[in-house]
Design a protein around this motif. Sequence first.
Motif, short mmCIF file in Angstrom:
data_model
loop_
_atom_site.label_atom_id
_atom_site.label_comp_id
_atom_site.label_asym_id
_atom_site.label_seq_id
_atom_site.Cartn_x
_atom_site.Cartn_y
_atom_site.Cartn_z
N THR A 139 0.84 -1.19 0.00
CA THR A 139 0.00 0.00 0.00
C THR A 139 0.87 1.24 0.00
O THR A 139 2.00 1.22 0.48
N SER A 140 0.33 2.32 -0.53
CA SER A 140 1.04 3.58 -0.53
C SER A 140 0.03 4.70 -0.37
O SER A 140 -1.18 4.50 -0.53
N VAL A 184 2.12 1.87 7.19
CA VAL A 184 2.12 2.54 5.90
C VAL A 184 2.84 3.87 6.05
O VAL A 184 2.46 4.68 6.90
N GLU A 185 3.87 4.08 5.26
CA GLU A 185 4.59 5.36 5.32
C GLU A 185 3.82 6.44 4.58
O GLU A 185 3.20 6.18 3.54
N ARG A 213 -10.84 2.41 2.75
CA ARG A 213 -9.76 3.34 2.46
C ARG A 213 -9.52 4.19 3.71
O ARG A 213 -10.36 4.24 4.61
N MET A 214 -8.37 4.85 3.75
CA MET A 214 -8.04 5.66 4.91
C MET A 214 -7.57 7.03 4.47
O MET A 214 -6.76 7.16 3.55
N LEU A 215 -8.09 8.06 5.13
CA LEU A 215 -7.64 9.44 4.95
C LEU A 215 -6.76 9.79 6.14
O LEU A 215 -7.07 9.45 7.28
N THR A 220 -3.16 16.38 2.86
CA THR A 220 -3.99 15.27 3.31
C THR A 220 -3.80 14.12 2.34
O THR A 220 -3.67 14.33 1.13
N TYR A 221 -3.77 12.89 2.88
CA TYR A 221 -3.41 11.74 2.07
C TYR A 221 -4.48 10.65 2.12
O TYR A 221 -5.24 10.55 3.08
N MET A 222 -4.50 9.84 1.05
CA MET A 222 -5.39 8.70 0.95
C MET A 222 -4.58 7.41 0.83
O MET A 222 -3.61 7.35 0.07
N ILE A 223 -4.99 6.39 1.61
CA ILE A 223 -4.42 5.05 1.50
C ILE A 223 -5.55 4.15 1.02
O ILE A 223 -6.60 4.07 1.65
#
Length: 301
Positions: free
Chosen positions: A3-4, A233-234, A252-254, A276-279
């Motif tokens: 995952t990224s 997860v980095e 999914r993760m924010l 802000t990031y999404m995995i």
Amino acid sequence: MATSAEKLGTHRCQLGEGPFYDRRTDTAWWFDIVGHKLLEHRFGGGDTIAHELPVMGSVIAPVDENRQLLAMEDGLYLREIATGSLKRIKALEDDKPGNRSNDGRLHPSGRLWLGTMGKNAEWQAGTIYLFDGTEITPLFRKVTIPNSICFSPDGRTGYFADTAPNIVWRVALDPQTAVPIGEPEVFLTEAQLPLGGHYDGSVMDADGVLWNAAWGGGSVTGFAPDRSIVRTVEIPAAQTSCPCFVGPGLDRMLVTSAWDGYSESERNADPGAGFTYMIDGSFNGTDTVAAIIDESILNGN
């Protein structure tokens, strides 16, 4: 599964925090605490809207399809979604103008845990409170930076951190009232962070895995109830601050992040900070219940 994390939108927060996902409307909300903003991202249209706030805010929870509950530096507010209008319904630490709200989350019963802290992170200036829909009651005092507030799916266990000593505690709860029925025990210590940093915001999945964003560790790690690591997860931002589950399947993760406290050179050295990031994929997230509010308090302050 590899995952990224991918950047979500272009808005950069000084202190991104408090994400919440409204599954009904497929919309994510989060704060730039220091920037006095509430961010709204509509996944269907891809837009991110910044709503200005009069004071610092840090926690948002649904009330019904028209209203939201916000924890802000001087109290709890009702927000009308259509207009953005705010009404303070409960004061919070009016005798401590140097404090503000920080981390918080709804218990499965609909009751809210929320933490306060000094605006300059003064030692043990904060408290973790319970809002039961009518009253705000202190639960844990002498907290410096309250974080990681989350709950087991059955509501019988609560978790919280103090980022300053870098410890996460867990405590047995009455599942009907969200009130502690025992003394907190240490759950995680600094030594268990795989990439270093400090425990910041957390969210718990349907399997009881606590997913924590490590401030200074640039990562999100899942810790099983037996304290073992499920996955890390980095994130391309060192100061990761808080996660939440998003998407129709809550798989999914924010993750929010921040550049707060950086010098100019440090900010240049961490170009992903504040975004802000999404995995994507493989999470087993839980949905958020509605906040309980007794309508009799709506004319209070």
